[in-house]
Design a protein around this motif. Structure first.
Motif, PDB file in Angstrom:
ATOM      1  N   TRP B  79      90.296 -30.190 -26.291  1.00  0.00           N
ATOM      2  CA  TRP B  79      90.821 -30.772 -25.058  1.00  0.00           C
ATOM      3  C   TRP B  79      90.040 -32.022 -24.667  1.00  0.00           C
ATOM      4  O   TRP B  79      90.611 -33.038 -24.272  1.00  0.00           O
ATOM      5  CB  TRP B  79      90.766 -29.717 -23.938  1.00  0.00           C
ATOM      6  CG  TRP B  79      91.478 -30.102 -22.691  1.00  0.00           C
ATOM      7  CD1 TRP B  79      90.900 -30.456 -21.505  1.00  0.00           C
ATOM      8  CD2 TRP B  79      92.893 -30.192 -22.493  1.00  0.00           C
ATOM      9  NE1 TRP B  79      91.864 -30.743 -20.587  1.00  0.00           N
ATOM     10  CE2 TRP B  79      93.102 -30.599 -21.159  1.00  0.00           C
ATOM     11  CE3 TRP B  79      94.005 -29.969 -23.311  1.00  0.00           C
ATOM     12  CZ2 TRP B  79      94.374 -30.792 -20.628  1.00  0.00           C
ATOM     13  CZ3 TRP B  79      95.257 -30.156 -22.783  1.00  0.00           C
ATOM     14  CH2 TRP B  79      95.436 -30.566 -21.460  1.00  0.00           C
ATOM     15  N   VAL B  80      88.725 -31.935 -24.798  1.00  0.00           N
ATOM     16  CA  VAL B  80      87.883 -33.076 -24.446  1.00  0.00           C
ATOM     17  C   VAL B  80      88.190 -34.265 -25.364  1.00  0.00           C
ATOM     18  O   VAL B  80      88.356 -35.398 -24.900  1.00  0.00           O
ATOM     19  CB  VAL B  80      86.384 -32.703 -24.527  1.00  0.00           C
ATOM     20  CG1 VAL B  80      85.508 -33.944 -24.463  1.00  0.00           C
ATOM     21  CG2 VAL B  80      86.026 -31.749 -23.409  1.00  0.00           C
ATOM     22  N   HIS B  81      88.335 -33.998 -26.648  1.00  0.00           N
ATOM     23  CA  HIS B  81      88.669 -35.063 -27.597  1.00  0.00           C
ATOM     24  C   HIS B  81      90.004 -35.718 -27.248  1.00  0.00           C
ATOM     25  O   HIS B  81      90.165 -36.924 -27.353  1.00  0.00           O
ATOM     26  CB  HIS B  81      88.749 -34.496 -29.024  1.00  0.00           C
ATOM     27  CG  HIS B  81      87.487 -34.680 -29.802  1.00  0.00           C
ATOM     28  ND1 HIS B  81      87.294 -35.706 -30.674  1.00  0.00           N
ATOM     29  CD2 HIS B  81      86.348 -33.972 -29.807  1.00  0.00           C
ATOM     30  CE1 HIS B  81      86.089 -35.622 -31.193  1.00  0.00           C
ATOM     31  NE2 HIS B  81      85.497 -34.582 -30.691  1.00  0.00           N
ATOM     32  N   LEU B  82      90.970 -34.868 -26.843  1.00  0.00           N
ATOM     33  CA  LEU B  82      92.327 -35.357 -26.637  1.00  0.00           C
ATOM     34  C   LEU B  82      92.552 -36.007 -25.285  1.00  0.00           C
ATOM     35  O   LEU B  82      93.111 -37.089 -25.177  1.00  0.00           O
ATOM     36  CB  LEU B  82      93.309 -34.186 -26.764  1.00  0.00           C
ATOM     37  CG  LEU B  82      93.670 -33.756 -28.173  1.00  0.00           C
ATOM     38  CD1 LEU B  82      94.544 -32.528 -28.101  1.00  0.00           C
ATOM     39  CD2 LEU B  82      94.372 -34.883 -28.900  1.00  0.00           C
ATOM     40  N   ARG B  83      92.137 -35.295 -24.243  1.00  0.00           N
ATOM     41  CA  ARG B  83      92.594 -35.677 -22.916  1.00  0.00           C
ATOM     42  C   ARG B  83      91.503 -36.221 -21.999  1.00  0.00           C
ATOM     43  O   ARG B  83      91.787 -37.072 -21.167  1.00  0.00           O
ATOM     44  CB  ARG B  83      93.267 -34.468 -22.230  1.00  0.00           C
ATOM     45  CG  ARG B  83      94.472 -33.935 -22.970  1.00  0.00           C
ATOM     46  CD  ARG B  83      95.625 -34.935 -22.980  1.00  0.00           C
ATOM     47  NE  ARG B  83      95.991 -35.370 -21.646  1.00  0.00           N
ATOM     48  CZ  ARG B  83      96.774 -34.680 -20.823  1.00  0.00           C
ATOM     49  NH1 ARG B  83      97.266 -33.526 -21.203  1.00  0.00           N
ATOM     50  NH2 ARG B  83      97.081 -35.152 -19.630  1.00  0.00           N
ATOM     51  N   VAL B  84      90.308 -35.699 -22.089  1.00  0.00           N
ATOM     52  CA  VAL B  84      89.280 -36.133 -21.135  1.00  0.00           C
ATOM     53  C   VAL B  84      88.001 -36.571 -21.855  1.00  0.00           C
ATOM     54  O   VAL B  84      86.946 -36.002 -21.649  1.00  0.00           O
ATOM     55  CB  VAL B  84      88.953 -35.023 -20.103  1.00  0.00           C
ATOM     56  CG1 VAL B  84      90.007 -34.969 -19.036  1.00  0.00           C
ATOM     57  CG2 VAL B  84      88.833 -33.652 -20.768  1.00  0.00           C
ATOM     58  N   PRO B  85      88.122 -37.609 -22.688  1.00  0.00           N
ATOM     59  CA  PRO B  85      86.945 -38.050 -23.456  1.00  0.00           C
ATOM     60  C   PRO B  85      85.774 -38.446 -22.556  1.00  0.00           C
ATOM     61  O   PRO B  85      84.638 -38.478 -23.008  1.00  0.00           O
ATOM     62  CB  PRO B  85      87.463 -39.261 -24.238  1.00  0.00           C
ATOM     63  CG  PRO B  85      88.734 -39.660 -23.592  1.00  0.00           C
ATOM     64  CD  PRO B  85      89.305 -38.427 -22.976  1.00  0.00           C
ATOM     65  N   VAL B 154      93.830 -37.178 -32.267  1.00  0.00           N
ATOM     66  CA  VAL B 154      94.832 -37.762 -31.371  1.00  0.00           C
ATOM     67  C   VAL B 154      96.166 -37.950 -32.089  1.00  0.00           C
ATOM     68  O   VAL B 154      97.212 -37.502 -31.607  1.00  0.00           O
ATOM     69  CB  VAL B 154      94.313 -39.105 -30.807  1.00  0.00           C
ATOM     70  CG1 VAL B 154      95.370 -39.742 -29.928  1.00  0.00           C
ATOM     71  CG2 VAL B 154      93.030 -38.895 -30.034  1.00  0.00           C
ATOM     72  N   THR B 155      96.136 -38.567 -33.264  1.00  0.00           N
ATOM     73  CA  THR B 155      97.380 -38.801 -33.996  1.00  0.00           C
ATOM     74  C   THR B 155      98.060 -37.489 -34.382  1.00  0.00           C
ATOM     75  O   THR B 155      99.263 -37.313 -34.195  1.00  0.00           O
ATOM     76  CB  THR B 155      97.107 -39.621 -35.273  1.00  0.00           C
ATOM     77  OG1 THR B 155      96.399 -40.789 -34.893  1.00  0.00           O
ATOM     78  CG2 THR B 155      98.391 -39.979 -35.964  1.00  0.00           C
ATOM     79  N   GLU B 158      99.543 -35.903 -31.268  1.00  0.00           N
ATOM     80  CA  GLU B 158     100.687 -36.654 -30.753  1.00  0.00           C
ATOM     81  C   GLU B 158     101.908 -36.431 -31.639  1.00  0.00           C
ATOM     82  O   GLU B 158     103.031 -36.284 -31.146  1.00  0.00           O
ATOM     83  CB  GLU B 158     100.351 -38.144 -30.652  1.00  0.00           C
ATOM     84  CG  GLU B 158      99.650 -38.479 -29.351  1.00  0.00           C
ATOM     85  CD  GLU B 158      99.247 -39.939 -29.262  1.00  0.00           C
ATOM     86  OE1 GLU B 158      99.544 -40.698 -30.211  1.00  0.00           O
ATOM     87  OE2 GLU B 158      98.629 -40.307 -28.251  1.00  0.00           O
TER      88      GLU B 158
END
Lengths: 306, 258
Positions: B79-85, B154-155, B158
């Motif tokens: 989640w941190v990697h994706l949405r809340v870096p 991310v890729t 997505e």
């Protein structure tokens, strides 16, 4: 025994933030991290808070500095701190030198060879998971009925049994601690030695440099920050080690960690619990200083390890 | 050539230092009456009820700790990697914090908290899971972070989201299979850590493997030494397996850059 840092990966410094538009903007996304933060708050931050605040309270929770004063003026406690620091210093230096040599000897072999795999796996075990069991290893070796003690007696008629008590003293502890410092050094330092490119050696050789010249002017300066950093890490490791010493020494408390054991297990004595917290706070301060220096050095080191 | 001689000298001398105590343990634990060899201590491992109970609790703890650590860290870190870096630094700081707080310090502050835990959940050794998860954080974080950095989270996510996958599906069917090696390595380190943990278990008075070994060592040293050898060997095999499973990331990164 728990404290290994593999050096921060070089990528940490280089991986730039690649972020898409619009993501991570909505505040609700932050809720996803909440369970983790809550867990860490209860089982990591709260106990730390209890130690830090408790060190400045008396048993009924009123603010006082008497525990801190007791620790900083009581010769028992000061001696324990000094002995812990001395032991950590001796074993960090000894472990760092021997571990670095071992790491170098290992990297001279094939990178995917059997020797390297065996040494790395064995180092992981001895550095991080030996703990209390290492005390038994040394009692089985140098104790009153230990292998070496009996061997020396049988083979050479040397009566070491009467002097076998050394294993419980400062130098005994130093030998046992160095035993888990060497493998830790190997784990931490191996990547640094791997970072030395063979081309540098070749360049030095082709310019007519001797082995000494290479280490003096190329290898040494490049490895120096990692070496010092690793030594700091080893210091913190020895300073916070408890299991091995506790299993080896059941009477008396020459080290800070053992003083804390004494304070924690004898809470009946009035005010002792907070002495434990004051001692623990003292440990945190020492380790924090060392680890900060380590982190600063690590930043410098990362540059060369790409 | 002198370089080669020096190298072997180092290997032999340091190797001797490291191997002698291990050899002495084997020798000590196989001593029989008189000058004979005996495997009595080794056979005693299975019949000593305290020891068997300690081993069982430690194994259960290892399983619970790994499960808890994965449930706590994998979704959070993804989640941190994706949405809340932005909170990555914070999460990293918290995960590495146990390295700066020695276990012996943690145990001092944990005593009052465990009074509550044991009041709510019963006085079982398995409650150590909670603090063991904390101890595994630095090691597990490093392993999982390496795994997540090695793939394009991310890729991948997505693409999955674009095809209509839910976040849960992304996690279970896209992220986790891609960081399998990292998950295995985080788990193995955690197992070894739990099996070797003495400080917290002994000071909170739980009879897990290590405190039992130490207590037993005062009465029957041979059995204690035998179990220690077995435990060290077990951890050694675990880490060897790990070396086979986990790719050497650093080496690859170096090759990729040069």
């Amino acid at each position: 025994m728990t404290d290994t840092l593999a050096p921060v990966s070089a990528e940490t410094a280089t991986a730039g933030p690649v972020r898409r538009r619009g993501t991570g903007r909505r505040w609700t996304a932050y809720l996803g991290v909440l369970p983790f933060l809550a867990y860490a708050a209860v089982f990591l931050l709260w106990p730390t808070y209890i130690v830090v605040v408790g060190a400045f309270q008396d048993t009924s929770g009123r603010p006082t500095t008497s525990s801190i004063k007791a620790v900083t003026t009581g010769s028992n406690y000061l001696d324990a701190f000094l002995e812990s620091i001395e032991l950590s210093l001796v074993t960090a230096l000894g472990g760092a030198v021997l571990g670095a040599l071992l790491a170098w000897a290992v990297t001279e072999s094939k990178p995917d060879g059997v020797l390297r795999k065996l040494v790395v796996a064995a180092s992981g075990v001895l550095a991080q998971f030996g703990g209390a069991m290492l005390a038994f290893a040394f009692l089985a070796t140098f104790g009153f009925n230990g292998f070496v003690t009996i061997l020396l007696q049988d083979a050479f008629g040397i009566d070491t049994q009467t002097s076998a008590g050394w294993i419980y003293g400062f130098w005994g502890l130093a030998v046992v601690y160095t035993y888990f410092q060497i493998p830790l050094m190997l784990i931490v330092f191996l990547p640094a030695i791997d970072g030395l490119r063979p081309q540098w050696r070749e360049a030095s050789d082709s310019l007519g440099g001797s082995t000494w010249a290479y280490w003096r002017h190329v290898g040494g300066p490049i490895l120096a920050p990692s070496f010092i950093g690793a030594t700091l890490l080893l210091f913190a490791n020895a300073f916070s080690a408890y299991a091995t010493a506790a299993a080896l020494i059941s009477q008396g408390s020459p080290l800070v960690t053992l003083q804390i054991r004494a304070a924690v297990t004898s809470e009946v004595v009035l005010g002792q619990a907070n002495i434990g917290k004051a001692l623990a706070l003292g440990m945190v301060v020492v380790v924090a200083i060392v680890m900060t220096l380590y982190a600063l050095l690590q930043r410098r080191t990362a540059r060369w390890l790409r | 050539m002198s370089r080669r001689i020096f190298r072997w000298l180092v290997l032999v001398l340091v190797g001797l230092y490291l191997l002698l105590p291990l050899f002495a343990m084997v020798e000590f634990s196989t001593r029989g009456a008189g000058n004979s060899r005996s495997l009595e201590a080794w056979k005693g491992i299975g019949t000593n009820s305290d020891l068997v109970a300690g081993i069982l609790v430690s194994v259960e703890l290892a399983v619970l700790t790994v499960a808890g650590m994965l449930v706590l860290l994998v979704p959070t870190m993804t989640w941190v990697h994706l949405r809340v870096p932005r909170v990555r630094r914070l999460v990293e700081f918290i995960c590495l914090l146990p390295l700066t707080i020695p276990a012996i310090v943690l145990v001092v502050g944990l005593a009052p908290i465990y009074a509550w835990v044991n009041y709510l959940l019963g006085n079982s050794g398995l409650t150590l899971t909670f603090v063991y998860i904390v101890l595994t954080l630095p090691f597990a974080y490093r392993a999982l972070d390496g795994g997540l950095r090695a793939i394009d989270v991310v890729t991948l996510s997505e693409a999955a989201r674009g095809l209509g996958a839910s976040w849960l599906n992304v996690l279970l069917h896209v992220i986790i299979p891609n960081i399998r090696a990292a998950i295995i390595s985080a788990s193995v380190v955690s197992v070894a850590l739990v099996l070797g943990e003495y400080t917290i278990a002994s000071l909170l008075n739980f009879n897990t493997l290590q405190p039992v070994i130490v207590l037993l060592g005062k009465r029957n040293a041979a059995i204690s030494v035998a179990v220690s050898v077995a435990a060290l060997l077990f951890a050694f095999v675990l880490l060897l397996v790990l070396a086979q499973v986990a790719p050497r990331r650093r080496a690859k990164a170096v090759e990729g850059e040069s």
